[in-house]
Design a protein around this motif. Structure first.
Motif, PDB file in Angstrom:
ATOM      1  N   VAL A  77       0.834  -1.205   0.000  1.00  0.00           N
ATOM      2  CA  VAL A  77       0.000   0.000   0.000  1.00  0.00           C
ATOM      3  C   VAL A  77       0.870   1.256   0.000  1.00  0.00           C
ATOM      4  O   VAL A  77       0.630   2.200  -0.768  1.00  0.00           O
ATOM      5  CB  VAL A  77      -0.958   0.001   1.205  1.00  0.00           C
ATOM      6  N   LEU A  78       1.901   1.290   0.851  1.00  0.00           N
ATOM      7  CA  LEU A  78       2.755   2.474   0.953  1.00  0.00           C
ATOM      8  C   LEU A  78       3.441   2.782  -0.374  1.00  0.00           C
ATOM      9  O   LEU A  78       3.424   3.927  -0.847  1.00  0.00           O
ATOM     10  CB  LEU A  78       3.791   2.285   2.059  1.00  0.00           C
ATOM     11  N   PHE A  79       4.059   1.762  -0.984  1.00  0.00           N
ATOM     12  CA  PHE A  79       4.773   1.995  -2.244  1.00  0.00           C
ATOM     13  C   PHE A  79       3.806   2.250  -3.396  1.00  0.00           C
ATOM     14  O   PHE A  79       4.122   3.018  -4.311  1.00  0.00           O
ATOM     15  CB  PHE A  79       5.700   0.814  -2.555  1.00  0.00           C
ATOM     16  N   SER A  80       2.643   1.622  -3.370  1.00  0.00           N
ATOM     17  CA  SER A  80       1.655   1.875  -4.414  1.00  0.00           C
ATOM     18  C   SER A  80       1.203   3.327  -4.389  1.00  0.00           C
ATOM     19  O   SER A  80       1.108   3.980  -5.432  1.00  0.00           O
ATOM     20  CB  SER A  80       0.445   0.947  -4.234  1.00  0.00           C
ATOM     21  N   ILE A  81       0.913   3.828  -3.203  1.00  0.00           N
ATOM     22  CA  ILE A  81       0.464   5.222  -3.078  1.00  0.00           C
ATOM     23  C   ILE A  81       1.588   6.179  -3.470  1.00  0.00           C
ATOM     24  O   ILE A  81       1.374   7.138  -4.225  1.00  0.00           O
ATOM     25  CB  ILE A  81      -0.011   5.502  -1.641  1.00  0.00           C
ATOM     26  N   ALA A  82       2.805   5.902  -2.968  1.00  0.00           N
ATOM     27  CA  ALA A  82       3.933   6.799  -3.260  1.00  0.00           C
ATOM     28  C   ALA A  82       4.220   6.854  -4.759  1.00  0.00           C
ATOM     29  O   ALA A  82       4.291   7.942  -5.361  1.00  0.00           O
ATOM     30  CB  ALA A  82       5.175   6.330  -2.502  1.00  0.00           C
ATOM     31  N   TYR A  83       4.392   5.685  -5.392  1.00  0.00           N
ATOM     32  CA  TYR A  83       4.671   5.655  -6.821  1.00  0.00           C
ATOM     33  C   TYR A  83       3.490   6.202  -7.621  1.00  0.00           C
ATOM     34  O   TYR A  83       3.667   6.948  -8.593  1.00  0.00           O
ATOM     35  CB  TYR A  83       4.971   4.227  -7.276  1.00  0.00           C
ATOM     36  N   GLY A  84       2.286   5.817  -7.217  1.00  0.00           N
ATOM     37  CA  GLY A  84       1.106   6.248  -7.946  1.00  0.00           C
ATOM     38  C   GLY A  84       0.950   7.749  -7.964  1.00  0.00           C
ATOM     39  O   GLY A  84       0.654   8.346  -9.011  1.00  0.00           O
ATOM     40  N   LEU A  85       1.148   8.387  -6.816  1.00  0.00           N
ATOM     41  CA  LEU A  85       1.001   9.835  -6.749  1.00  0.00           C
ATOM     42  C   LEU A  85       2.066  10.544  -7.582  1.00  0.00           C
ATOM     43  O   LEU A  85       1.786  11.576  -8.218  1.00  0.00           O
ATOM     44  CB  LEU A  85       1.066  10.302  -5.292  1.00  0.00           C
ATOM     45  N   ILE A  86       3.276  10.001  -7.577  1.00  0.00           N
ATOM     46  CA  ILE A  86       4.326  10.592  -8.420  1.00  0.00           C
ATOM     47  C   ILE A  86       3.953  10.485  -9.896  1.00  0.00           C
ATOM     48  O   ILE A  86       4.104  11.450 -10.662  1.00  0.00           O
ATOM     49  CB  ILE A  86       5.684   9.900  -8.151  1.00  0.00           C
ATOM     50  N   LEU A  87       3.449   9.325 -10.301  1.00  0.00           N
ATOM     51  CA  LEU A  87       3.067   9.137 -11.702  1.00  0.00           C
ATOM     52  C   LEU A  87       1.876  10.018 -12.076  1.00  0.00           C
ATOM     53  O   LEU A  87       1.814  10.539 -13.199  1.00  0.00           O
ATOM     54  CB  LEU A  87       2.740   7.660 -11.955  1.00  0.00           C
ATOM     55  N   PHE A  89       1.249  12.941 -10.700  1.00  0.00           N
ATOM     56  CA  PHE A  89       1.826  14.283 -10.773  1.00  0.00           C
ATOM     57  C   PHE A  89       2.548  14.501 -12.099  1.00  0.00           C
ATOM     58  O   PHE A  89       2.489  15.592 -12.679  1.00  0.00           O
ATOM     59  CB  PHE A  89       2.790  14.498  -9.607  1.00  0.00           C
ATOM     60  N   LEU A  90       3.209  13.456 -12.601  1.00  0.00           N
ATOM     61  CA  LEU A  90       3.933  13.558 -13.862  1.00  0.00           C
ATOM     62  C   LEU A  90       3.021  13.409 -15.077  1.00  0.00           C
ATOM     63  O   LEU A  90       3.483  13.504 -16.219  1.00  0.00           O
ATOM     64  CB  LEU A  90       5.043  12.499 -13.918  1.00  0.00           C
ATOM     65  N   GLY A  91       1.752  13.147 -14.818  1.00  0.00           N
ATOM     66  CA  GLY A  91       0.804  12.990 -15.913  1.00  0.00           C
ATOM     67  C   GLY A  91       0.856  11.640 -16.588  1.00  0.00           C
ATOM     68  O   GLY A  91       0.336  11.468 -17.695  1.00  0.00           O
ATOM     69  N   LEU A  92       1.452  10.650 -15.919  1.00  0.00           N
ATOM     70  CA  LEU A  92       1.603   9.316 -16.499  1.00  0.00           C
ATOM     71  C   LEU A  92       0.544   8.340 -16.010  1.00  0.00           C
ATOM     72  O   LEU A  92       0.536   7.171 -16.413  1.00  0.00           O
ATOM     73  CB  LEU A  92       3.006   8.767 -16.174  1.00  0.00           C
ATOM     74  N   ALA A  93      -0.329   8.790 -15.121  1.00  0.00           N
ATOM     75  CA  ALA A  93      -1.420   7.950 -14.610  1.00  0.00           C
ATOM     76  C   ALA A  93      -2.512   8.869 -14.096  1.00  0.00           C
ATOM     77  O   ALA A  93      -2.284  10.070 -13.888  1.00  0.00           O
ATOM     78  CB  ALA A  93      -0.916   7.021 -13.503  1.00  0.00           C
ATOM     79  N   ASN A  94      -3.683   8.309 -13.897  1.00  0.00           N
ATOM     80  CA  ASN A  94      -4.757   9.107 -13.298  1.00  0.00           C
ATOM     81  C   ASN A  94      -5.177   8.480 -11.975  1.00  0.00           C
ATOM     82  O   ASN A  94      -4.968   7.287 -11.747  1.00  0.00           O
ATOM     83  CB  ASN A  94      -5.947   9.253 -14.251  1.00  0.00           C
ATOM     84  N   ILE A  95      -5.788   9.264 -11.120  1.00  0.00           N
ATOM     85  CA  ILE A  95      -6.068   8.847  -9.758  1.00  0.00           C
ATOM     86  C   ILE A  95      -7.070   7.700  -9.702  1.00  0.00           C
ATOM     87  O   ILE A  95      -6.963   6.800  -8.856  1.00  0.00           O
ATOM     88  CB  ILE A  95      -6.561  10.048  -8.908  1.00  0.00           C
ATOM     89  N   ASP A  96      -8.039   7.678 -10.613  1.00  0.00           N
ATOM     90  CA  ASP A  96      -9.024   6.588 -10.628  1.00  0.00           C
ATOM     91  C   ASP A  96      -8.355   5.260 -10.994  1.00  0.00           C
ATOM     92  O   ASP A  96      -8.629   4.217 -10.388  1.00  0.00           O
ATOM     93  CB  ASP A  96     -10.147   6.890 -11.618  1.00  0.00           C
ATOM     94  N   GLU A  97      -7.491   5.328 -11.989  1.00  0.00           N
ATOM     95  CA  GLU A  97      -6.762   4.127 -12.401  1.00  0.00           C
ATOM     96  C   GLU A  97      -5.868   3.627 -11.267  1.00  0.00           C
ATOM     97  O   GLU A  97      -5.786   2.421 -11.013  1.00  0.00           O
ATOM     98  CB  GLU A  97      -5.915   4.439 -13.641  1.00  0.00           C
ATOM     99  N   LEU A  98      -5.213   4.556 -10.579  1.00  0.00           N
ATOM    100  CA  LEU A  98      -4.348   4.186  -9.451  1.00  0.00           C
ATOM    101  C   LEU A  98      -5.160   3.483  -8.363  1.00  0.00           C
ATOM    102  O   LEU A  98      -4.750   2.423  -7.859  1.00  0.00           O
ATOM    103  CB  LEU A  98      -3.683   5.446  -8.883  1.00  0.00           C
TER     104      LEU A  98
END
Length: 300
Positions: A77-87, A89-98
């Motif tokens: 959970v910790l690494f998923s949230i950390a990596y997901g939020l960075i991605l 922020f960089l426009g490489l993912a969206n929050i719903d998909e994360l």
């Protein structure tokens, strides 16, 4: 023993190789990288086999769940949230998909599925070992071995690694093999068992290439049996941190820097793999040194 840590580190480097395709490389070179990854993508099978080999179910199912949640699900959970939020922020993912990927066990980065998948496998087989009598347990393990083997052939997957739920059959099978190897620890039958498995999976691999990857892992374990008495009874930490830290930030940040120089692509790839591995190991060992009580977050 340190020989198994060497094996973990080797598998961790293989995982780095698998995740090195990039839009920053030419399409022709990406084909080469994907082909190289195809030769070593059985490394995740190796991680499940090692996990089964060293698995120690606690005395109660409650403790089993608590241990799995702490050591696997919390880092997930910790690494998923950390990596997901960075991605995001960089426009490489969206929050719903994360959010969807975290809930479904795929995680915020491509390697994180391993943690919830291993949690499920450990809970299942740990429950059997805690609750079922030894003589019945043997028959159940044989039953599930045959069942998972058959189901893996009936429901093929596109590769030997990844978060496809159908791969849970093969991941569970490798975990079970690790349990059997532990049972045979210190016995001459251990090498005979590995040799027999190799003779079985290689012909199957002619029809299902994933079993050639399993055979590759079994061959490495067979070699380990002949080397373990020659090496010291020590530890080589850091492989867990390499697995968690290598992508999607570290390796591609290093790659972006190296591509600014006029290096050939093969050299950029090689340096990226080496530097990613070394930086991840050094950071993991630094965390273990300054905060040993927190090293479990990096799977150490």
């Amino acid at each position: 023993m340190i020989i198994y840590d060497y094996l973990r580190h080797f598998f961790a480097v293989c995982v780095i190789v698998i995740h090195m395709t990039s839009s920053q490389f030419s399409e022709e070179f990406n084909v080469v990288v994907r082909d190289a990854g195809g030769y070593v993508d059985g490394c995740v099978f190796g991680f499940f086999l090692i996990s089964g080999f060293f698995f120690r179910p606690p005395g109660s199912f409650k403790k089993l769940c608590e241990s799995g949640l702490k050591r696997l699900i919390v880092p997930y959970v910790l690494f998923s949230i950390a990596y997901g939020l960075i991605l995001v922020f960089l426009g490489l993912a969206n929050i719903d998909e994360l959010f969807f990927k975290i809930l479904t066990g795929r995680g915020g980065a491509m390697q994180l599925y391993f943690l919830p998948f291993l949690f499920v496998v450990q809970i299942f087989f740990g429950f059997l070992e805690i609750k079922v009598k030894a003589n019945i347990l043997v028959f159940l393990q044989v039953f599930f071995t045959l069942q998972f083997f058959g189901l893996s052939l009936i429901f093929p997957t596109s590769g030997s690694t990844g978060g496809d739920y159908l791969l849970l059959y093969m991941y569970s099978l490798c975990f079970l093999v690790g349990r059997v190897l532990k049972f045979l620890e210190g016995r001459k039958r251990k090498s005979m068992f590995l040799g027999a498995l190799l003779l079985l999976v290689i012909p199957v691999g002619c029809f299902d290439p994933r079993y050639l990857d399993v055979g590759f892992v079994l061959a490495l374990f067979l070699i380990v049996q002949f080397l373990q008495d020659w090496l010291p009874d020590a530890r080589l930490p850091g492989s867990g941190g390499v697995y968690l830290l290598h992508t999607p930030i570290l390796n591609f940040a290093i790659l972006a820097v190296l591509l600014k120089f006029d290096f050939p692509e093969w050299l950029v790839l090689s340096l990226t793999i080496v530097l990613t591995y070394l930086l991840a190991v050094l950071f993991t060992r630094w965390v273990a040194w300054v905060a040993p009580e927190a090293k479990w977050i990096l799977l150490e």
